[in-house]
Design a protein around this motif. Structure first.
Motif, PDB file in Angstrom:
ATOM      1  N   TRP A  58      34.532  46.321  43.498  1.00 34.46           N
ATOM      2  CA  TRP A  58      34.229  44.824  43.167  1.00 34.46           C
ATOM      3  C   TRP A  58      35.216  44.565  42.103  1.00 34.46           C
ATOM      4  N   PRO A  59      36.526  44.386  42.364  1.00 34.20           N
ATOM      5  CA  PRO A  59      37.642  44.317  41.381  1.00 34.20           C
ATOM      6  C   PRO A  59      37.482  43.134  40.244  1.00 34.20           C
ATOM      7  N   GLY A  60      36.800  41.994  40.624  1.00 33.58           N
ATOM      8  CA  GLY A  60      36.705  40.940  39.956  1.00 33.58           C
ATOM      9  C   GLY A  60      37.832  39.608  39.982  1.00 33.58           C
ATOM     10  N   ASP A  61      38.733  40.209  40.957  1.00 33.91           N
ATOM     11  CA  ASP A  61      39.654  39.413  41.262  1.00 33.91           C
ATOM     12  C   ASP A  61      39.616  39.000  42.739  1.00 33.91           C
ATOM     13  N   TYR A  62      39.409  37.765  43.052  1.00 32.03           N
ATOM     14  CA  TYR A  62      39.209  37.322  44.469  1.00 32.03           C
ATOM     15  C   TYR A  62      39.720  36.280  44.940  1.00 32.03           C
ATOM     16  N   SER A  63      40.359  36.381  46.207  1.00 36.62           N
ATOM     17  CA  SER A  63      41.011  35.243  46.911  1.00 36.62           C
ATOM     18  C   SER A  63      40.862  35.306  48.237  1.00 36.62           C
ATOM     19  N   LEU A  64      40.878  34.649  49.237  1.00 39.13           N
ATOM     20  CA  LEU A  64      40.959  35.006  50.591  1.00 39.13           C
ATOM     21  C   LEU A  64      42.409  35.586  51.038  1.00 39.13           C
ATOM     22  N   GLU A  65      43.505  35.318  50.410  1.00 41.69           N
ATOM     23  CA  GLU A  65      44.798  35.949  50.526  1.00 41.69           C
ATOM     24  C   GLU A  65      44.764  37.557  50.207  1.00 41.69           C
ATOM     25  N   ALA A  66      44.000  37.594  49.073  1.00 39.18           N
ATOM     26  CA  ALA A  66      43.478  39.045  48.657  1.00 39.18           C
ATOM     27  C   ALA A  66      43.013  39.952  49.814  1.00 39.18           C
ATOM     28  N   MET A  67      42.071  39.145  50.296  1.00 40.16           N
ATOM     29  CA  MET A  67      41.169  39.825  51.475  1.00 40.16           C
ATOM     30  C   MET A  67      41.769  40.042  52.664  1.00 40.16           C
ATOM     31  N   ARG A  68      42.856  39.074  52.883  1.00 42.88           N
ATOM     32  CA  ARG A  68      43.630  39.335  54.014  1.00 42.88           C
ATOM     33  C   ARG A  68      44.554  40.641  53.692  1.00 42.88           C
ATOM     34  N   ASP A  69      45.386  40.621  52.878  1.00 46.78           N
ATOM     35  CA  ASP A  69      46.122  41.696  52.312  1.00 46.78           C
ATOM     36  C   ASP A  69      45.442  43.219  52.309  1.00 46.78           C
ATOM     37  N   ASP A  70      44.055  43.312  52.033  1.00 48.27           N
ATOM     38  CA  ASP A  70      43.332  44.415  51.844  1.00 48.27           C
ATOM     39  C   ASP A  70      43.180  44.846  53.373  1.00 48.27           C
ATOM     40  N   VAL A  71      42.993  43.754  54.306  1.00 50.56           N
ATOM     41  CA  VAL A  71      42.666  44.132  55.569  1.00 50.56           C
ATOM     42  C   VAL A  71      43.945  44.914  56.274  1.00 50.56           C
ATOM     43  N   LEU A  72      45.112  44.333  55.896  1.00 52.41           N
ATOM     44  CA  LEU A  72      46.508  44.767  56.358  1.00 52.41           C
ATOM     45  C   LEU A  72      46.651  46.199  56.044  1.00 52.41           C
ATOM     46  N   ARG A  73      46.409  46.318  54.499  1.00 50.15           N
ATOM     47  CA  ARG A  73      46.362  47.860  54.147  1.00 50.15           C
ATOM     48  C   ARG A  73      45.559  48.807  54.685  1.00 50.15           C
ATOM     49  N   PHE A  74      44.332  48.262  55.021  1.00 51.63           N
ATOM     50  CA  PHE A  74      43.514  49.169  55.760  1.00 51.63           C
ATOM     51  C   PHE A  74      43.959  49.397  57.064  1.00 51.63           C
ATOM     52  N   LEU A  75      44.488  48.429  58.027  1.00 51.15           N
ATOM     53  CA  LEU A  75      44.831  48.947  59.251  1.00 51.15           C
ATOM     54  C   LEU A  75      46.238  49.808  58.976  1.00 51.15           C
TER      55      LEU A  75
END
Length: 220
Positions: A58-75
């Motif tokens: 829960w970093p406190g920094d939220y955006s849909l683009e950040a979530m997109r990039d999180d998923v890419l890093r997960f992959l």
């Protein structure tokens, strides 16, 4: 950029093709429990907790683009080169942003009752009482983006190369259904199926949802 750890649940055979599930705002990977058993018969299923949700950071920094990039890093971390993706509501927005920005990483895409990126009248959200399974700061951040979406999101839909299935929840859903039709028209290869269950299609009518998804992701 700070690395955000994503918790996830895995099911299915290790050698099966990968399928990634992205939940709605305020939900977690557990939200898919009604359908994961059926889906994991055919795929190696990765149900994620997106940032600010569940057991993820829960970093406190939220955006849909950040979530997109999180998923890419997960992959990337798991060595998953090309995956099928199912996204519900907010998770569907994350999914189409991923498929638009990185089309080579998404084989097939399912968007479950996902709002089209059109401006809408802002409504101030009210925080529910008691402890939450997500960071409340996610809500105003994401709702703010959905109320005034970046015009590039709409243009980016044209860049999606993955065959796409838009699952619409019908008239009981609060998501404008004509917007889903327009979203589908903007994506080059997209079909629409209506399952009149309201917004929570996979939870309210899991058998119908799985049947539609199986027919689309396994067309043979």
């Amino acid at each position: 950029m700070r690395t955000v750890r994503l918790a996830h649940e895995v099911s299915g055979e290790p050698g099966a093709p990968p399928l990634v599930l992205l939940h709605a705002l305020g939900e977690t990977a557990a939200d898919w429990s009604e359908v994961t058993a059926d889906l994991s018969r055919h795929w190696r299923v990765y149900a994620l907790d997106l940032r600010g949700h569940g057991r993820s950071d829960w970093p406190g920094d939220y955006s849909l683009e950040a979530m997109r990039d999180d998923v890419l890093r997960f992959l990337d971390m798991l060595g998953l080169d090309r995956v099928n993706v199912i996204g519900h509501s907010m998770g569907g927005v994350v999914a189409y942003l991923l498929a638009a920005r990185y089309p080579e990483r998404v084989g097939r895409l399912v968007l479950e009752d996902v709002p089209a990126p059109f401006p809408r009248e802002p409504v101030a959200p009210a925080r529910p009482g008691g402890p939450l399974s997500f960071d409340w700061a996610v809500v105003p951040a994401v709702k703010g983006q959905l109320d005034t979406p970046d015009p590039a999101w709409w243009e980016g839909l044209r860049e999606i190369t993955a065959p796409t299935l838009a699952v619409a929840g019908g008239p009981r859903s609060p998501v404008p259904q004509d917007g889903i039709e327009q979203l589908a028209e903007q994506i080059p290869d997209c079909r629409v199926v209506i399952i009149p269950a309201g917004h929570l299609v996979h939870a309210e009518r899991p058998a119908e949802f799985v049947r539609a998804v199986l027919g689309f992701l396994r067309p043979d």
